[in-house]
Enzyme design. Structure first.
Site, PDB file in Angstrom:
ATOM      1  N   TYR A 251      69.244  72.461  78.510  1.00 46.91           N
ATOM      2  CA  TYR A 251      70.432  72.324  77.681  1.00 46.91           C
ATOM      3  C   TYR A 251      71.160  73.656  77.524  1.00 46.91           C
ATOM      4  CZ  TYR A 251      66.906  74.026  74.394  1.00 46.91           C
ATOM      5  OH  TYR A 251      65.915  74.752  73.802  1.00 46.91           O
TER       6      TYR A 251
ATOM      7  N   SER B  28      64.138  81.682  68.548  1.00 45.97           N
ATOM      8  CA  SER B  28      63.383  80.552  69.068  1.00 45.97           C
ATOM      9  C   SER B  28      64.074  79.254  68.674  1.00 45.97           C
ATOM     10  CB  SER B  28      61.959  80.561  68.497  1.00 45.97           C
ATOM     11  OG  SER B  28      62.000  80.308  67.092  1.00 45.97           O
ATOM     12  N   LYS B  29      63.556  78.145  69.168  1.00 46.62           N
ATOM     13  CA  LYS B  29      64.117  76.838  68.805  1.00 46.62           C
ATOM     14  C   LYS B  29      64.056  76.626  67.300  1.00 46.62           C
ATOM     15  CE  LYS B  29      63.250  74.221  73.054  1.00 46.62           C
ATOM     16  NZ  LYS B  29      62.566  73.050  73.653  1.00 46.62           N
ATOM     17  N   ARG B  30      62.965  77.089  66.688  1.00 40.07           N
ATOM     18  CA  ARG B  30      62.817  76.932  65.246  1.00 40.07           C
ATOM     19  C   ARG B  30      63.912  77.687  64.498  1.00 40.07           C
ATOM     20  NH1 ARG B  30      57.245  78.795  62.667  1.00 40.07           N
ATOM     21  NH2 ARG B  30      57.080  79.235  64.876  1.00 40.07           N
ATOM     22  N   ASP B  31      64.365  78.810  65.058  1.00 43.59           N
ATOM     23  CA  ASP B  31      65.379  79.630  64.401  1.00 43.59           C
ATOM     24  C   ASP B  31      66.802  79.116  64.634  1.00 43.59           C
ATOM     25  OD1 ASP B  31      63.461  81.593  63.529  1.00 43.59           O
ATOM     26  OD2 ASP B  31      63.397  82.292  65.602  1.00 43.59           O
TER      27      ASP B  31
END
Length: 461
Positions: A13, A238-241
């Site tokens: 993505y 990161s994805k979490r951020d």
């Protein structure tokens, strides 16, 4: 003419870091009335994903970054790359290397054992003997063996490395497919790029690409290597951020103008200004003003910006956007009043839709904590009294509803919270939501009484 590009790989993505790079490149082109091109770097045929490619295009459409001319696909340019590889072979600037994987691994182990940096040793650079049988060669370019490779980075300033740091790297694999640094240089040159803005994770690719430029007689573009986006702890995002699919931001209820405004400030500024329209970004942006240091991703700032854009968006546009979040106010006679009552409380379209549903849908259940706090003592009796006053007075405006609440408070000699809290739970099911005056004016007397009576019957005393 300024010509910039964004060149994603369709193996995943489009994330916010990539979108920021695209935005900076787009703004640099639009600021100078130039061209912004979109190139899909899909030479790695085994990893390409049609779904990922479509996601990239959808993300561009959503945020409104238009591109000029046709989209360029590297997978459709293999003949062009082959021509330039053949030219370098003919001119003696590239050569066939028959070194096997086993030989290369052994060389690296020997170099590491001696404390040296692993690198190709050039054993086939000037090879004139008989090629070994059964080996499909790779093609390596002849990199300079002495001197320095230098370029002036528009953000970081002059960059110089010793030529010996760049070995004779592969420009075509044994199956004939060209490699990344070769095709990027050929594409940027033949697409007439004047400025290349990209993340500084590409900084060490630049010397190799300059070797290709030099070998083919191309003029290099101006390079701008942008520092990475870090999380609030100073580490890689990161994805979490928040380093997630750009379209996930749409699903979470963010507006594209808020996301672009947020991203342009991650590494670029204009004084103390925080709010930028797209037109202002175009007028003010200069890649030379991009910060050298890494920027910090701050979710609170994004939410603040999103709330600002929601608050200032015309009602008809919000009504259209909210349909995707399960709220349709297109035929509601009090749509404007509902939006006026809820706009200030929704930082995202998801939150705004939830706030609207509190008004437009009678409570299916009542928040347990809110009930314990609001429905105690004579709360039910106070609500019944207020319902009777509503029937008699028949108020129509927020001001009239508020006056009636004040009359009840004076009549019963109670604090305003004694009616305000249980009334809020009765009408909305929780202690959150828009102001009671506005809510009751939207619901009207009959619906307000219906919700009060249902709450009293359901919750009791």
């Amino acid at each position: 003419m300024t010509v910039t590009r964004f060149a994603p790989s369709p193996t995943g993505y489009l994330h916010v870091g990539g979108l920021r790079t695209a935005l900076f490149s787009w703004l640099a082109a639009r600021h100078n009335d130039g061209k912004f091109r979109l190139r899909i770097e899909d030479t790695d045929l085994s990893r390409n994903s049609e779904e990922a490619l479509e996601a990239i295009i959808r993300a561009f459409d959503w945020v409104g970054l238009d591109y000029d001319d046709e989209v360029v696909y590297q997978s459709q340019r293999f003949d062009l790359y082959r021509q330039y590889i053949d030219r370098l072979l003919e001119e003696g600037k590239a050569y066939k290397c028959y070194m096997t994987r086993e030989e290369l691994d052994a060389l690296r182990e020997e170099q590491q054992a001696r404390g040296e940096r692993p690198r190709y040793d050039g054993r086939y650079r000037d090879f004139t003997g008989t090629p070994p049988e059964g080996i499909d060669p790779v093609i390596r370019i002849k990199a300079p063996q002495e001197g320095v490779i230098t370029f002036d980075d528009g953000i970081k300033g002059p960059i110089t490395i010793a030529a010996e740091e760049v070995d004779d790297f592969i420009i075509a694999r044994s199956d004939g497919t060209p490699t990344y640094n070769f095709v990027v240089a050929v594409d940027d040159a033949t697409m007439e790029m004047t400025d290349v803005i990209r993340g500084d994770d590409h900084l060490y690719n630049t010397p190799k690409q300059l070797v290709v430029y030099e070998a083919l007689g191309f003029t290099p573009p101006r390079f701008y290597h942008v520092a990475m986006i870090h999380n609030e702890q100073g580490k890689k995002l990161s994805k979490r951020d928040g380093a997630t699919d750009v379209m996930e931001y749409k699903a979470q209820g963010y507006l594209p103008e808020a996301l672009l405004n947020f991203l342009v400030r991650l590494g670029w500024s204009h004084g103390d200004q925080e709010i930028f329209s797209l037109e202002e970004m175009i007028a003010l942006f200069d890649p030379k003003d991009i910060n050298k240091s890494a920027s910090s991703y701050n979710l609170d700032k994004l939410l603040w910006l999103n709330a600002h854009y929601i608050k200032h968006k015309p009602d008809e546009e919000l009504i259209e956007l909210l349909r995707e979040f399960g709220v349709d106010l297109s035929d509601h006679p009090k749509a404007s009043a509902i939006l006026a009552a809820t706009k200030e409380r929704g930082k995202t379209l998801v939150e705004l839709a939830d706030q609207i549903r509190l008004i437009t849908e009678p409570p299916a259940a009542y928040d347990e904590k809110a009930v314990k706090k609001a429905f105690k003592g004579d709360a039910a009796e106070i609500l019944r009294d207020f319902a009777a006053m509503l029937r008699e007075a028949d108020p129509q405006t927020p001001e009239a509803f508020h006056d009636l609440m004040q009359q009840l408070v004076a009549k019963r000699e109670i604090g305003f919270g004694k009616i305000g809290m249980p009334l809020r739970v009765a009408l909305l099911g929780s202690m959150t939501g828009a102001g009671m005056d506005e809510v009751m004016a939207i619901l009207g007397v009959d619906e307000t009484i219906r919700r009060i009576e249902k709450a009293v019957e359901t919750i009791g005393t």
